[in-house]
Design a protein around this motif. Structure first.
Motif, PDB file in Angstrom:
ATOM      1  N   LEU A   1      -2.278   0.473  -8.435  1.00 39.40           N
ATOM      2  CA  LEU A   1      -0.659   0.844  -8.045  1.00 39.40           C
ATOM      3  C   LEU A   1       0.195  -0.182  -8.625  1.00 39.40           C
ATOM      4  O   LEU A   1       1.326  -0.247  -8.641  1.00 39.40           O
ATOM      5  CB  LEU A   1      -0.571   1.308  -6.408  1.00 39.40           C
ATOM      6  CG  LEU A   1      -1.347   2.371  -5.882  1.00 39.40           C
ATOM      7  CD1 LEU A   1      -1.160   2.268  -4.397  1.00 39.40           C
ATOM      8  CD2 LEU A   1      -0.583   3.432  -6.307  1.00 39.40           C
TER       9      LEU A   1
ATOM     10  N   LEU B   1      -7.432   0.241  -5.835  1.00 36.98           N
ATOM     11  CA  LEU B   1      -6.207   0.913  -5.606  1.00 36.98           C
ATOM     12  C   LEU B   1      -5.175   0.160  -5.743  1.00 36.98           C
ATOM     13  O   LEU B   1      -4.146   0.577  -6.485  1.00 36.98           O
ATOM     14  CB  LEU B   1      -6.387   1.930  -4.139  1.00 36.98           C
ATOM     15  CG  LEU B   1      -5.142   2.807  -3.952  1.00 36.98           C
ATOM     16  CD1 LEU B   1      -5.301   4.035  -4.922  1.00 36.98           C
ATOM     17  CD2 LEU B   1      -5.372   3.441  -2.689  1.00 36.98           C
ATOM     18  N   ALA B   2      -5.146  -0.999  -4.893  1.00 33.53           N
ATOM     19  CA  ALA B   2      -3.979  -1.777  -5.050  1.00 33.53           C
ATOM     20  C   ALA B   2      -3.732  -2.181  -6.295  1.00 33.53           C
ATOM     21  O   ALA B   2      -2.642  -2.409  -6.662  1.00 33.53           O
ATOM     22  CB  ALA B   2      -4.326  -2.904  -4.017  1.00 33.53           C
TER      23      ALA B   2
ATOM     24  N   HIS C   1      -1.502  -3.462   3.634  1.00 38.58           N
ATOM     25  CA  HIS C   1      -1.064  -3.896   2.357  1.00 38.58           C
ATOM     26  C   HIS C   1      -0.619  -2.511   1.404  1.00 38.58           C
ATOM     27  O   HIS C   1       0.298  -2.334   0.647  1.00 38.58           O
ATOM     28  CB  HIS C   1      -1.837  -5.204   1.536  1.00 38.58           C
ATOM     29  CG  HIS C   1      -1.179  -5.147   0.238  1.00 38.58           C
ATOM     30  ND1 HIS C   1      -1.755  -4.632  -1.126  1.00 38.58           N
ATOM     31  CD2 HIS C   1      -0.141  -5.978  -0.368  1.00 38.58           C
ATOM     32  CE1 HIS C   1      -1.036  -4.885  -2.026  1.00 38.58           C
ATOM     33  NE2 HIS C   1      -0.067  -6.018  -1.690  1.00 38.58           N
ATOM     34  N   ASN C   2      -1.748  -1.726   1.467  1.00 32.08           N
ATOM     35  CA  ASN C   2      -1.935  -0.576   0.495  1.00 32.08           C
ATOM     36  C   ASN C   2      -1.273   0.565   1.068  1.00 32.08           C
ATOM     37  O   ASN C   2      -0.650   1.449   0.509  1.00 32.08           O
ATOM     38  CB  ASN C   2      -3.244  -0.241   0.459  1.00 32.08           C
ATOM     39  CG  ASN C   2      -4.071  -0.913  -0.748  1.00 32.08           C
ATOM     40  OD1 ASN C   2      -3.113  -1.808  -1.123  1.00 32.08           O
ATOM     41  ND2 ASN C   2      -5.079  -0.579  -1.077  1.00 32.08           N
TER      42      ASN C   2
ATOM     43  N   GLU D   1     -10.262  -0.044  -1.830  1.00 31.40           N
ATOM     44  CA  GLU D   1      -8.801  -0.486  -1.664  1.00 31.40           C
ATOM     45  C   GLU D   1      -8.230  -1.427  -2.439  1.00 31.40           C
ATOM     46  O   GLU D   1      -7.059  -1.289  -2.773  1.00 31.40           O
ATOM     47  CB  GLU D   1      -8.561  -0.749  -0.006  1.00 31.40           C
ATOM     48  CG  GLU D   1      -8.832   0.006   0.899  1.00 31.40           C
ATOM     49  CD  GLU D   1      -7.642   1.061   1.190  1.00 31.40           C
ATOM     50  OE1 GLU D   1      -6.524   0.829   0.803  1.00 31.40           O
ATOM     51  OE2 GLU D   1      -7.925   2.152   1.665  1.00 31.40           O
TER      52      GLU D   1
ATOM     53  N   LEU E   1      10.684  -1.476  -4.946  1.00 37.85           N
ATOM     54  CA  LEU E   1       9.852  -0.874  -6.165  1.00 37.85           C
ATOM     55  C   LEU E   1      10.383  -0.049  -6.999  1.00 37.85           C
ATOM     56  O   LEU E   1      10.270   0.320  -8.077  1.00 37.85           O
ATOM     57  CB  LEU E   1       8.598  -0.081  -5.361  1.00 37.85           C
ATOM     58  CG  LEU E   1       7.253  -0.715  -5.046  1.00 37.85           C
ATOM     59  CD1 LEU E   1       6.545  -0.057  -4.078  1.00 37.85           C
ATOM     60  CD2 LEU E   1       6.846  -1.059  -6.603  1.00 37.85           C
TER      61      LEU E   1
ATOM     62  N   ASP F   1      11.271   1.985  -0.496  1.00 40.91           N
ATOM     63  CA  ASP F   1      10.798   0.698  -0.803  1.00 40.91           C
ATOM     64  C   ASP F   1      11.814   0.558  -2.078  1.00 40.91           C
ATOM     65  O   ASP F   1      11.610   0.877  -3.232  1.00 40.91           O
ATOM     66  CB  ASP F   1       9.423   0.596  -1.290  1.00 40.91           C
ATOM     67  CG  ASP F   1       9.120  -0.781  -1.491  1.00 40.91           C
ATOM     68  OD1 ASP F   1       7.892  -1.112  -1.779  1.00 40.91           O
ATOM     69  OD2 ASP F   1       9.872  -1.634  -1.512  1.00 40.91           O
TER      70      ASP F   1
ATOM     71  N   ILE G   1      -5.878  -5.607   3.878  1.00 41.47           N
ATOM     72  CA  ILE G   1      -5.773  -4.598   2.796  1.00 41.47           C
ATOM     73  C   ILE G   1      -5.173  -3.206   2.993  1.00 41.47           C
ATOM     74  O   ILE G   1      -4.277  -2.809   2.161  1.00 41.47           O
ATOM     75  CB  ILE G   1      -7.033  -4.660   1.706  1.00 41.47           C
ATOM     76  CG1 ILE G   1      -6.741  -4.102   0.486  1.00 41.47           C
ATOM     77  CG2 ILE G   1      -8.084  -3.681   2.644  1.00 41.47           C
ATOM     78  CD1 ILE G   1      -6.706  -4.836  -0.743  1.00 41.47           C
ATOM     79  N   LYS G   2      -5.428  -2.741   4.108  1.00 40.87           N
ATOM     80  CA  LYS G   2      -4.850  -1.291   4.234  1.00 40.87           C
ATOM     81  C   LYS G   2      -3.511  -1.368   4.710  1.00 40.87           C
ATOM     82  O   LYS G   2      -2.706  -0.729   4.336  1.00 40.87           O
ATOM     83  CB  LYS G   2      -5.740  -0.745   5.427  1.00 40.87           C
ATOM     84  CG  LYS G   2      -7.193  -0.374   5.216  1.00 40.87           C
ATOM     85  CD  LYS G   2      -7.675   0.892   6.325  1.00 40.87           C
ATOM     86  CE  LYS G   2      -8.937   1.561   5.626  1.00 40.87           C
ATOM     87  NZ  LYS G   2      -9.543   2.470   6.481  1.00 40.87           N
TER      88      LYS G   2
ATOM     89  N   LEU H   1       2.131   1.472  -0.201  1.00 38.95           N
ATOM     90  CA  LEU H   1       2.096   1.701  -1.686  1.00 38.95           C
ATOM     91  C   LEU H   1       1.540   3.172  -1.775  1.00 38.95           C
ATOM     92  O   LEU H   1       1.941   4.017  -2.518  1.00 38.95           O
ATOM     93  CB  LEU H   1       1.060   0.869  -2.056  1.00 38.95           C
ATOM     94  CG  LEU H   1       1.559  -0.700  -2.533  1.00 38.95           C
ATOM     95  CD1 LEU H   1       0.423  -1.392  -3.011  1.00 38.95           C
ATOM     96  CD2 LEU H   1       2.403  -0.601  -3.347  1.00 38.95           C
TER      97      LEU H   1
END
Lengths: 351, 201
Positions: free
Chosen positions: B51, B47-48, A230-231, B44, B185, B182, A227-228, A234
């Motif tokens: 986002l 947050l994901a 992945h994030n 997380e 995005l 990116d 998850i980290k 972002l």
């Protein structure tokens, strides 16, 4: 008060109690000091030499400084509490008697209890074969002389019903041979097995729990890394955007402060045209606008109209004079200060 | 002779104290760490979700930012070139709108290091009719470069001849701004040509 157990409890208790028949015991009395603490072992050690039997046990009942010892013919009792029958009879029938001889005929013998000063001092057992009325009469005389009795009361009981000892009798005959180390050893032995089982189960459970936690931990570590990772882009992207947004906000706040020139001119032109006037000069820098306006009437109406437009915080007439070209017109120099907050002209309007 | 059961008990006690018990402490630590990790993962995940919830919003924002950036002279261009370019754009606007550009002066560029920009001042004197001056103003503001009109003076010379003195400022980056990596995005799209500072207004 002589407390007696209810019949049922007495029967249940009788499993753990045993009344030793009077014919199997020998009574002996000794005087002891009040402070002496007795235990079965102490009594056996000190007084067994008085026993007429070569083996067997000792039962004893202490009444303050008097110690009644009953030597047993044999010691094969498995009961918790052994009660001498003589003591049980004495407590049941002669506890209130001051001086006397009590006769208890039994199946094979007759028992005589001698009471003096309210205490049981001797017991005599006569077998059925030897017993006769003359023998008994002689025995009474002998006992009276022997124990210095003064006209003793002769009580004769014919009942042979089963007697149940009351709590006081049990208490008097119950002697704890308490040994702490033995008790601890016994307790320890008793709990060894369950303790081993408990430790085995506890260890297995705790090791299993550890395994489970380790498994979860590994799984969570993988999840966290996933998850980290992945994030991360972002978050980085979001951070960059946030920084960029902050930049444009700051840029807009500090650098972009132009008024909508066209609209501003329109506002001043409308206020001027209402009095059929003309704008001769228009200048602005920052929030300040200066203008030279040619109008027919005085400046008061112009100032009011400009203030009513809502665009200006302050309208100041700097000078007012007659026009050189047309004497009927006034040339007015005014200074206008734009409102910092108010109907701000937008970029779209300006473009 | 020592009892076998006692031996077994002693063995179990030693096993528990010296082997199991330390591992129990480790297990408790792991359990605590697991709780922290779970909450961290949950944060997380939230947050994901946040986002990723509105990617089109982010895309629009990036488009606007890119468009706003395009209104600045690039950092690679030196100040003189930028001022020359600005002057050229002004001249083109003047020619196109039919006004007479009498004077054009370069000012001294002002560095605003905190914002990573340089202000490029330019003062102009123009003659023309009211409609022509308005068209000139429109063309300058829509020239594809952000131009801030700092000062302006309009003076009537004759019935259809106005004098416009104006102080303009163009903007240039001091250092190249961070590029958005990116691309998925932030797909680059050509925005509608209009001078708009979208952010912060």
């Amino acid at each position: 008060m002589n407390f007696r157990f209810p019949q049922r409890i007495a029967l249940w208790l009788s499993r753990y109690l045993q009344v030793v028949p009077i014919e199997d015991t020998y009574l002996s009395r000794v005087q002891i000091a009040k402070k002496v603490t007795l235990s079965p072992a102490v009594v056996r050690l000190n007084y067994f030499d008085r026993s007429p039997f070569t083996s067997g046990g000792i039962l004893y009942v202490r009444q303050k400084e008097d110690l009644n010892l009953w030597f047993l013919r044999s010691d094969n009792s498995s009961a918790w509490v052994n009660i001498p029958e003589a003591y049980l009879l004495y407590r049941t029938y002669a506890a209130d008697l001051e001086e006397g001889i009590i006769v208890f005929p039994k199946q094979n013998c007759t028992a005589y209890l001698i009471i003096k000063s309210g205490k049981l001092i001797a017991q005599v057992v006569v077998s059925r074969e030897r017993w006769s009325a003359e023998y008994e009469s002689e025995l009474f005389q002998l006992l009276t002389r022997e124990h210095s009795l003064n006209q003793p009361t002769i009580l004769r009981h014919s009942s042979t019903t089963l007697l149940h000892p009351d709590w006081r009798v049990i208490q008097a005959c119950l002697h704890w041979d308490f040994n702490l180390s033995q008790l601890l050893k016994g307790g320890f032995k008793l709990f060894q097995g369950p303790l081993i089982v408990y430790l085995v189960i506890l260890s297995a459970y705790q090791l299993f729990t550890l395994q489970r936690h380790e498994g979860h931990h590994e799984q969570l570590q993988i999840e966290q890394v996933e998850i980290k990772s992945h994030n991360r882009p972002l978050k980085q992207h979001y951070k960059e955007l946030q920084s960029e947004v902050n930049f444009w906000k700051e840029f807009s706040r500090t650098e972009i402060h132009r008024p909508n020139l066209q609209q501003l001119l329109g506002v001043v032109a409308d206020a001027t045209a209402a009095d059929s006037g003309t704008i001769l000069m228009f200048r602005y820098a920052g929030n300040n606008v200066t203008a030279r306006i040619q109008i027919q009437s005085g400046a008061a109406g112009l100032v009011r109209r400009l203030l009513d437009s809502g665009y200006f915080q302050q309208v100041k007439v700097i000078s007012s004079r007659q026009s050189r070209q047309d004497k009927g017109l006034q040339e007015i120099d005014i200074a206008l200060q734009l409102k910092t907050t108010g109907p701000a002209p937008s970029e779209e309007e300006s473009s | 002779m020592i009892d076998r059961r006692l031996l077994a008990l002693l063995f179990m006690m030693a096993f528990y104290i010296f082997y199991v018990r330390p591992q129990v402490e480790e297990s408790q630590q792991l359990a605590g760490q697991n709780i922290i990790m779970r909450s961290s993962i949950a944060r997380e995940q939230v947050l994901a979700e946040k986002l990723e919830q509105h990617p089109e919003k982010l895309t629009r924002l990036i488009e606007k930012i890119r468009f706003n950036r395009s209104l600045f002279f690039p950092a690679e261009m030196d100040n003189s070139s930028a001022l020359g370019k600005l002057q050229q754009l002004i001249k083109q606007a003047a020619v196109a709108s039919g006004v007479e550009l009498n004077q054009s002066h370069w000012g001294e560029p002002i560095v605003v290091d905190l914002l990573n920009i340089a202000r490029l001042p330019l003062s102009l004197t123009i003659h023309g009719g009211a409609a022509q001056l308005d068209q000139f103003r429109w063309r300058v503001l829509n020239s594809g470069i952000l131009v801030e009109i700092e000062t302006a003076q309009i003076q009537k010379k004759s019935a259809d001849n106005l004098l416009l003195r104006v102080g303009l400022v163009g903007f240039k980056f001091l250092r190249p701004p961070t590029e958005f990596k990116d691309q998925s995005l932030a797909p680059l799209q050509v925005p509608t040509p209009a001078v708009k500072i979208e952010v912060g207004r």
